[in-house]
Scaffold this motif. Structure first.
Motif, PDB file in Angstrom:
ATOM      1  N   VAL A 148       0.833  -1.212   0.000  1.00  0.00           N
ATOM      2  CA  VAL A 148       0.000   0.000   0.000  1.00  0.00           C
ATOM      3  C   VAL A 148       0.866   1.260   0.000  1.00  0.00           C
ATOM      4  O   VAL A 148       0.615   2.213  -0.748  1.00  0.00           O
ATOM      5  N   VAL A 149       1.896   1.269   0.839  1.00  0.00           N
ATOM      6  CA  VAL A 149       2.782   2.442   0.872  1.00  0.00           C
ATOM      7  C   VAL A 149       3.511   2.614  -0.464  1.00  0.00           C
ATOM      8  O   VAL A 149       3.667   3.729  -0.976  1.00  0.00           O
ATOM      9  N   GLY A 150       3.966   1.498  -1.049  1.00  0.00           N
ATOM     10  CA  GLY A 150       4.628   1.590  -2.342  1.00  0.00           C
ATOM     11  C   GLY A 150       3.709   2.112  -3.432  1.00  0.00           C
ATOM     12  O   GLY A 150       4.130   2.917  -4.280  1.00  0.00           O
ATOM     13  N   LEU A 151       2.457   1.686  -3.423  1.00  0.00           N
ATOM     14  CA  LEU A 151       1.492   2.199  -4.396  1.00  0.00           C
ATOM     15  C   LEU A 151       1.253   3.693  -4.197  1.00  0.00           C
ATOM     16  O   LEU A 151       1.120   4.451  -5.169  1.00  0.00           O
ATOM     17  N   TRP A 152       1.166   4.103  -2.949  1.00  0.00           N
ATOM     18  CA  TRP A 152       0.979   5.534  -2.675  1.00  0.00           C
ATOM     19  C   TRP A 152       2.158   6.351  -3.202  1.00  0.00           C
ATOM     20  O   TRP A 152       1.964   7.415  -3.813  1.00  0.00           O
ATOM     21  N   GLU A 153       3.377   5.882  -2.975  1.00  0.00           N
ATOM     22  CA  GLU A 153       4.550   6.611  -3.478  1.00  0.00           C
ATOM     23  C   GLU A 153       4.541   6.667  -5.009  1.00  0.00           C
ATOM     24  O   GLU A 153       4.784   7.734  -5.603  1.00  0.00           O
ATOM     25  N   LEU A 154       4.254   5.556  -5.650  1.00  0.00           N
ATOM     26  CA  LEU A 154       4.287   5.509  -7.107  1.00  0.00           C
ATOM     27  C   LEU A 154       3.216   6.400  -7.723  1.00  0.00           C
ATOM     28  O   LEU A 154       3.506   7.192  -8.637  1.00  0.00           O
ATOM     29  N   THR A 155       1.987   6.299  -7.254  1.00  0.00           N
ATOM     30  CA  THR A 155       0.917   7.121  -7.837  1.00  0.00           C
ATOM     31  C   THR A 155       1.120   8.602  -7.545  1.00  0.00           C
ATOM     32  O   THR A 155       0.792   9.456  -8.376  1.00  0.00           O
ATOM     33  N   THR A 156       1.675   8.924  -6.385  1.00  0.00           N
ATOM     34  CA  THR A 156       1.938  10.332  -6.067  1.00  0.00           C
ATOM     35  C   THR A 156       2.986  10.917  -6.994  1.00  0.00           C
ATOM     36  O   THR A 156       2.834  12.040  -7.507  1.00  0.00           O
ATOM     37  N   ARG A 157       4.052  10.179  -7.229  1.00  0.00           N
ATOM     38  CA  ARG A 157       5.092  10.687  -8.141  1.00  0.00           C
ATOM     39  C   ARG A 157       4.566  10.789  -9.574  1.00  0.00           C
ATOM     40  O   ARG A 157       4.927  11.723 -10.301  1.00  0.00           O
ATOM     41  N   LEU A 158       3.736   9.858  -9.991  1.00  0.00           N
ATOM     42  CA  LEU A 158       3.170   9.935 -11.342  1.00  0.00           C
ATOM     43  C   LEU A 158       2.324  11.193 -11.512  1.00  0.00           C
ATOM     44  O   LEU A 158       2.368  11.858 -12.555  1.00  0.00           O
ATOM     45  N   GLN A 159       1.550  11.529 -10.498  1.00  0.00           N
ATOM     46  CA  GLN A 159       0.708  12.717 -10.601  1.00  0.00           C
ATOM     47  C   GLN A 159       1.533  13.994 -10.515  1.00  0.00           C
ATOM     48  O   GLN A 159       1.251  14.967 -11.221  1.00  0.00           O
ATOM     49  N   GLU A 160       2.559  14.007  -9.672  1.00  0.00           N
ATOM     50  CA  GLU A 160       3.380  15.202  -9.515  1.00  0.00           C
ATOM     51  C   GLU A 160       4.201  15.488 -10.763  1.00  0.00           C
ATOM     52  O   GLU A 160       4.301  16.644 -11.197  1.00  0.00           O
ATOM     53  N   ARG A 161       4.787  14.474 -11.342  1.00  0.00           N
ATOM     54  CA  ARG A 161       5.745  14.686 -12.429  1.00  0.00           C
ATOM     55  C   ARG A 161       5.139  14.565 -13.818  1.00  0.00           C
ATOM     56  O   ARG A 161       5.626  15.194 -14.759  1.00  0.00           O
ATOM     57  N   LYS A 162       4.086  13.733 -13.966  1.00  0.00           N
ATOM     58  CA  LYS A 162       3.520  13.493 -15.293  1.00  0.00           C
ATOM     59  C   LYS A 162       2.035  13.826 -15.391  1.00  0.00           C
ATOM     60  O   LYS A 162       1.432  13.623 -16.454  1.00  0.00           O
ATOM     61  N   GLN A 163       1.437  14.306 -14.301  1.00  0.00           N
ATOM     62  CA  GLN A 163       0.000  14.589 -14.270  1.00  0.00           C
ATOM     63  C   GLN A 163      -0.845  13.363 -14.641  1.00  0.00           C
ATOM     64  O   GLN A 163      -1.887  13.475 -15.294  1.00  0.00           O
ATOM     65  N   ILE A 164      -0.362  12.191 -14.226  1.00  0.00           N
ATOM     66  CA  ILE A 164      -1.093  10.940 -14.448  1.00  0.00           C
ATOM     67  C   ILE A 164      -1.823  10.588 -13.151  1.00  0.00           C
ATOM     68  O   ILE A 164      -1.189  10.420 -12.106  1.00  0.00           O
ATOM     69  N   LYS A 165      -3.137  10.470 -13.223  1.00  0.00           N
ATOM     70  CA  LYS A 165      -3.952  10.241 -12.026  1.00  0.00           C
ATOM     71  C   LYS A 165      -4.400   8.777 -11.971  1.00  0.00           C
ATOM     72  O   LYS A 165      -5.552   8.449 -12.281  1.00  0.00           O
ATOM     73  N   ALA A 166      -3.479   7.921 -11.580  1.00  0.00           N
ATOM     74  CA  ALA A 166      -3.832   6.516 -11.373  1.00  0.00           C
ATOM     75  C   ALA A 166      -4.631   6.413 -10.073  1.00  0.00           C
ATOM     76  O   ALA A 166      -4.170   6.886  -9.031  1.00  0.00           O
TER      77      ALA A 166
END
Length: 378
Positions: A148-166
């Motif tokens: 769960v923590v790993g998913l949170w880190e990955l989705t947060t970085r995707l939204q911050e850097r690429k504006q991808i909202k997984a």
């Protein structure tokens, strides 16, 4: 009147000057003709030399104090060139600094805080060992939390850097369900959980505008396979009768591989392994990872895993070194694409949870498969 009598009566105030400057031309007459003739015959006129500064002096009017431009220049020349003021405005050359002493060569330094990294690693190891050998189900919870923590880190970085909202909510719930299903129901339960998680991601994203839908759900499905699905193979190893020993073997080989790569690469590394992806990795480090992992694999298979032999450990260590290196390079590729160094800051000296799972996640299915082939599913 002779010359002497004229000089006595008229030349007292003009001694040494002839004709007197204010008398004008001499009057004509016999009294002066002889004197003029003698004067011109005995005295040669000085040649007239043109003054190059005459024009400039004429252009500058005389100041009220009576000084002309030429007098000012003469005064300035005397002031600058006179012997008393010759060095008044002259600057002495600065002495050249002594040559710098040669600096000793700089020693290589680790890129992270080793004390913090070792402390955090020891703490995580204690939690893992305690949960493995006391109650195996507790370790399943540890895996789920890490997912769960790993998913949170990955989705947060995707939204911050690429504006991808997984969508994080269906990923977190589905990821934890995958781990539990794999431990309870085996591989079949894990596959069912993966399919349901992917479907939940598609439906959850429909609640938002369609712009970027395909991009977001693609990233969501990728995250579901990359983090929780690969972590489920750890739960599958744990479900065997000697599950704790298998998990310890998996963790030890992966950690030893990373440590060997780091130690040998830091000390002897000269040839880059993949400079465009991870400039710090070297071919010498890869050889160190292989040597360390094969040695540890032979020991673990011989003394930890039931019915295991040392030569199986050699092959297992070789496979772990390859998969761990590829997993590390894979996450480095993701982080380079995102333009970040670490996925998070949760673990001092390590970065985020994903920075520690990068080599563990792709290694889990490799170890699970080889253990099944060597000693069975248990």
């Amino acid at each position: 009147m002779n010359d002497s009598s004229w000089g006595a009566s008229h030349g007292a105030g003009y001694a040494g000057a002839w004709p007197p400057p204010d008398q004008g031309p001499l009057p004509a007459g016999p009294a002066y003709d002889g004197h003029e003739a003698r004067y011109t015959s005995e005295t040669q006129p000085m040649p007239i030399v043109p003054d190059p500064d005459a024009g400039r002096d004429a252009e500058r009017p005389e100041e009220p104090g009576g000084r002309s431009g030429r007098e000012d220049r003469d005064r300035g020349a005397a002031r600058l060139g006179g012997p008393l003021f010759r060095d008044e405005n002259t600057q002495e050359p600065m002495p050249s600094p002594p040559p710098a002493a040669p600096q000793p060569p700089q020693k290589k330094r680790a890129g992270r805080d080793l004390r913090s990294a070792i402390g955090v690693g020891v703490g995580l190891g204690a939690v893992i060992v305690a949960s493995l050998f006391i109650v195996k189900a507790v370790f399943v919870g540890v895996i789920a939390v890490a997912v769960v923590v790993g998913l949170w880190e990955l989705t947060t970085r995707l939204q911050e850097r690429k504006q991808i909202k997984a969508p994080l909510v269906p990923l977190a719930v589905g990821g934890a369900a995958m781990v539990v299903a794999g431990y309870v129901r085996g591989a079949e339960g894990a596959w069912v959980a993966v399919a349901l998680t992917a479907l939940a991601v598609l439906v959850w994203r429909m609640t938002e505008p369609p712009d970027g839908y395909l991009r977001d759900v693609t990233a969501g499905v990728f995250a579901a396979f990359y983090v929780p699905f690969l972590a489920t193979f750890v739960a599958l190893m744990l479900s065997a009768d000697d599950g704790p020993e298998r998990v310890i073997t998996f963790l030890v080989l992966t950690v030893v591989s990373d440590t060997g790569a780091y130690a040998v690469g830091w000390r002897f590394g000269k040839h880059k392994l993949a400079p465009r992806i991870s400039p710090g990795k070297t071919r010498e480090g890869l050889l160190g990872a292989v040597g360390f992992a094969m040695t540890a694999g032979a020991l673990c298979m011989q003394f930890l895993v039931d019915d295991g032999t040392w030569w199986q450990g050699l092959l297992l260590g070789l496979a772990v070194a390859a998969s761990a290196t590829l997993g590390d390079l894979g996450e480095s590729m993701i982080k380079r694409d995102l333009g970040i160094k670490d996925m998070g800051t949760l673990l001092p000296g390590h970065g985020g949870i994903m920075d520690r799972l990068d080599s563990l996640l792709p290694t889990a299915p490799v170890v699970w498969l080889l253990l099944v082939l060597f000693v069975g599913s248990g």
